[in-house]
Scaffold this motif. Structure first.
Motif, mmCIF file in Angstrom:
data_model
loop_
_atom_site.group_PDB
_atom_site.id
_atom_site.type_symbol
_atom_site.label_atom_id
_atom_site.label_comp_id
_atom_site.label_asym_id
_atom_site.label_seq_id
_atom_site.Cartn_x
_atom_site.Cartn_y
_atom_site.Cartn_z
ATOM 1 N N GLY A 162 0.826 -1.193 0.000
ATOM 2 C CA GLY A 162 0.000 0.000 0.000
ATOM 3 C C GLY A 162 0.861 1.244 0.000
ATOM 4 N N PHE A 163 0.210 2.373 0.275
ATOM 5 C CA PHE A 163 0.906 3.657 0.282
ATOM 6 C C PHE A 163 0.506 4.435 1.523
ATOM 7 C CE2 PHE A 163 1.858 8.018 -0.947
ATOM 8 C CZ PHE A 163 3.102 7.864 -1.536
ATOM 9 N N ASP A 164 1.477 4.981 2.214
ATOM 10 C CA ASP A 164 1.243 5.772 3.422
ATOM 11 C C ASP A 164 1.167 7.242 3.023
ATOM 12 O OD1 ASP A 164 1.623 7.348 5.780
ATOM 13 O OD2 ASP A 164 2.439 5.591 6.787
ATOM 14 N N GLU A 165 -0.027 7.783 3.051
ATOM 15 C CA GLU A 165 -0.247 9.170 2.646
ATOM 16 C C GLU A 165 0.450 10.145 3.598
ATOM 17 O OE1 GLU A 165 -1.690 10.072 -0.150
ATOM 18 O OE2 GLU A 165 -2.377 8.056 -0.692
ATOM 19 N N GLU A 166 0.431 9.831 4.900
ATOM 20 C CA GLU A 166 1.016 10.737 5.884
ATOM 21 C C GLU A 166 2.521 10.899 5.680
ATOM 22 O OE1 GLU A 166 0.663 11.522 10.645
ATOM 23 O OE2 GLU A 166 0.605 9.445 9.974
ATOM 24 N N TYR A 167 3.214 9.805 5.380
ATOM 25 C CA TYR A 167 4.657 9.846 5.168
ATOM 26 C C TYR A 167 5.033 9.960 3.689
ATOM 27 C CZ TYR A 167 5.440 8.735 10.057
ATOM 28 O OH TYR A 167 5.472 8.766 11.435
ATOM 29 N N ASP A 168 4.028 9.899 2.818
ATOM 30 C CA ASP A 168 4.242 10.026 1.386
ATOM 31 C C ASP A 168 5.252 8.997 0.876
ATOM 32 O OD1 ASP A 168 3.838 11.137 -1.156
ATOM 33 O OD2 ASP A 168 5.559 12.494 -0.920
ATOM 34 N N CYS A 169 4.994 7.715 1.218
ATOM 35 C CA CYS A 169 5.894 6.655 0.783
ATOM 36 C C CYS A 169 5.150 5.318 0.748
ATOM 37 C CB CYS A 169 7.107 6.560 1.698
ATOM 38 S SG CYS A 169 6.717 6.053 3.371
ATOM 39 N N PRO A 170 5.675 4.366 -0.028
ATOM 40 C CA PRO A 170 5.063 3.032 -0.062
ATOM 41 C C PRO A 170 5.223 2.324 1.282
ATOM 42 C CG PRO A 170 6.587 3.347 -1.900
ATOM 43 C CD PRO A 170 6.787 4.494 -0.963
ATOM 44 N N GLY B 5 13.434 16.623 0.427
ATOM 45 C CA GLY B 5 12.021 16.953 0.358
ATOM 46 C C GLY B 5 11.209 16.496 1.550
ATOM 47 N N TYR B 6 11.843 16.018 2.611
ATOM 48 C CA TYR B 6 11.116 15.607 3.813
ATOM 49 C C TYR B 6 10.591 16.864 4.514
ATOM 50 C CZ TYR B 6 13.120 10.854 3.727
ATOM 51 O OH TYR B 6 13.480 9.570 3.407
ATOM 52 N N THR B 7 9.350 16.795 4.941
ATOM 53 C CA THR B 7 8.745 17.906 5.671
ATOM 54 C C THR B 7 7.851 17.349 6.774
ATOM 55 O OG1 THR B 7 6.846 17.977 4.163
ATOM 56 C CG2 THR B 7 8.707 19.445 3.642
ATOM 57 N N GLY B 8 7.374 18.237 7.641
ATOM 58 C CA GLY B 8 6.371 17.894 8.634
ATOM 59 C C GLY B 8 6.712 16.681 9.472
ATOM 60 N N LYS B 9 5.717 15.812 9.639
ATOM 61 C CA LYS B 9 5.841 14.638 10.510
ATOM 62 C C LYS B 9 6.964 13.711 10.055
ATOM 63 C CE LYS B 9 3.058 10.898 12.539
ATOM 64 N NZ LYS B 9 3.778 10.949 13.796
ATOM 65 N N LYS B 10 7.105 13.518 8.764
ATOM 66 C CA LYS B 10 8.148 12.629 8.248
ATOM 67 C C LYS B 10 9.531 13.141 8.653
ATOM 68 C CE LYS B 10 9.560 10.321 3.985
ATOM 69 N NZ LYS B 10 9.219 10.084 2.581
ATOM 70 N N LEU B 11 9.754 14.422 8.532
ATOM 71 C CA LEU B 11 11.029 15.021 8.914
ATOM 72 C C LEU B 11 11.246 14.925 10.421
ATOM 73 C CD1 LEU B 11 13.570 16.673 8.222
ATOM 74 C CD2 LEU B 11 12.160 18.719 8.403
ATOM 75 N N GLN B 12 10.253 15.308 11.189
ATOM 76 C CA GLN B 12 10.373 15.288 12.649
ATOM 77 C C GLN B 12 10.560 13.876 13.195
ATOM 78 O OE1 GLN B 12 10.894 17.947 14.501
ATOM 79 N NE2 GLN B 12 10.782 19.077 12.575
ATOM 80 N N ASP B 13 9.826 12.915 12.665
ATOM 81 C CA ASP B 13 9.961 11.534 13.144
ATOM 82 C C ASP B 13 11.353 10.971 12.856
ATOM 83 O OD1 ASP B 13 7.403 11.653 14.112
ATOM 84 O OD2 ASP B 13 6.558 10.201 12.701
#
Length: 130
Positions: free
Chosen positions: A5-13, A69-77
């Motif tokens: 599947g695809f994780d919309e929050e992290y923008d990755c598969p 290009g990491y931003t938001g939650k993906k960057l912080q996590d």
């Protein structure tokens, strides 16, 4: 097709770990394989003679991830994982502690030193085991 599947929050598969293991099993049993991934807890312990965890100071890591290009939650996590040594702890819990090693990964010079150190380890392992 190793995704489920695809994780919309992290923008990755979303990786299907079972499919990855099935796909790699034959290659790993032959030996001589290096696996490069950002986690390790689902890989079987029998696959590895040594595990290297690359560590990066947060100032370098932040800039590196932001440039990807990491931003938001993906960057912080990702930053929090480094602060709390999440991947190192995962490796120590997944494999014998004596095979888990941390290497700095801040600069191009670190990359060169790491490659040299890993090659020295491989050469020594081959002398000791062949």
């Amino acid at each position: 097709e190793l995704y489920e599947g695809f994780d919309e929050e992290y923008d990755c598969p979303i990786l299907d770990e079972d499919r990855v293991i099935d796909e790699l099993e034959d290659r790993m049993s032959e030996g001589g394989v290096i696996v490069d991934y950002h986690g390790c807890d689902f890989f079987p312990e029998r696959w590895f003679h040594i595990v290297f965890v690359l560590r990066t100071e947060n100032s370098f890591l932040y800039d590196r991830l932001q440039s990807r290009g990491y931003t938001g939650k993906k960057l912080q996590d990702n930053i929090q994982c480094e602060i709390f040594q999440t991947l190192y702890e995962e490796a120590v819990l997944s494999y014998k502690k004596e095979i888990v090693h941390q290497l700095p990964s801040n600069t191009p010079e670190d990359l060169e030193r790491n490659l040299d150190q890993i090659m020295q380890w491989i050469e020594q392992w081959m002398r000791d085991n062949n």
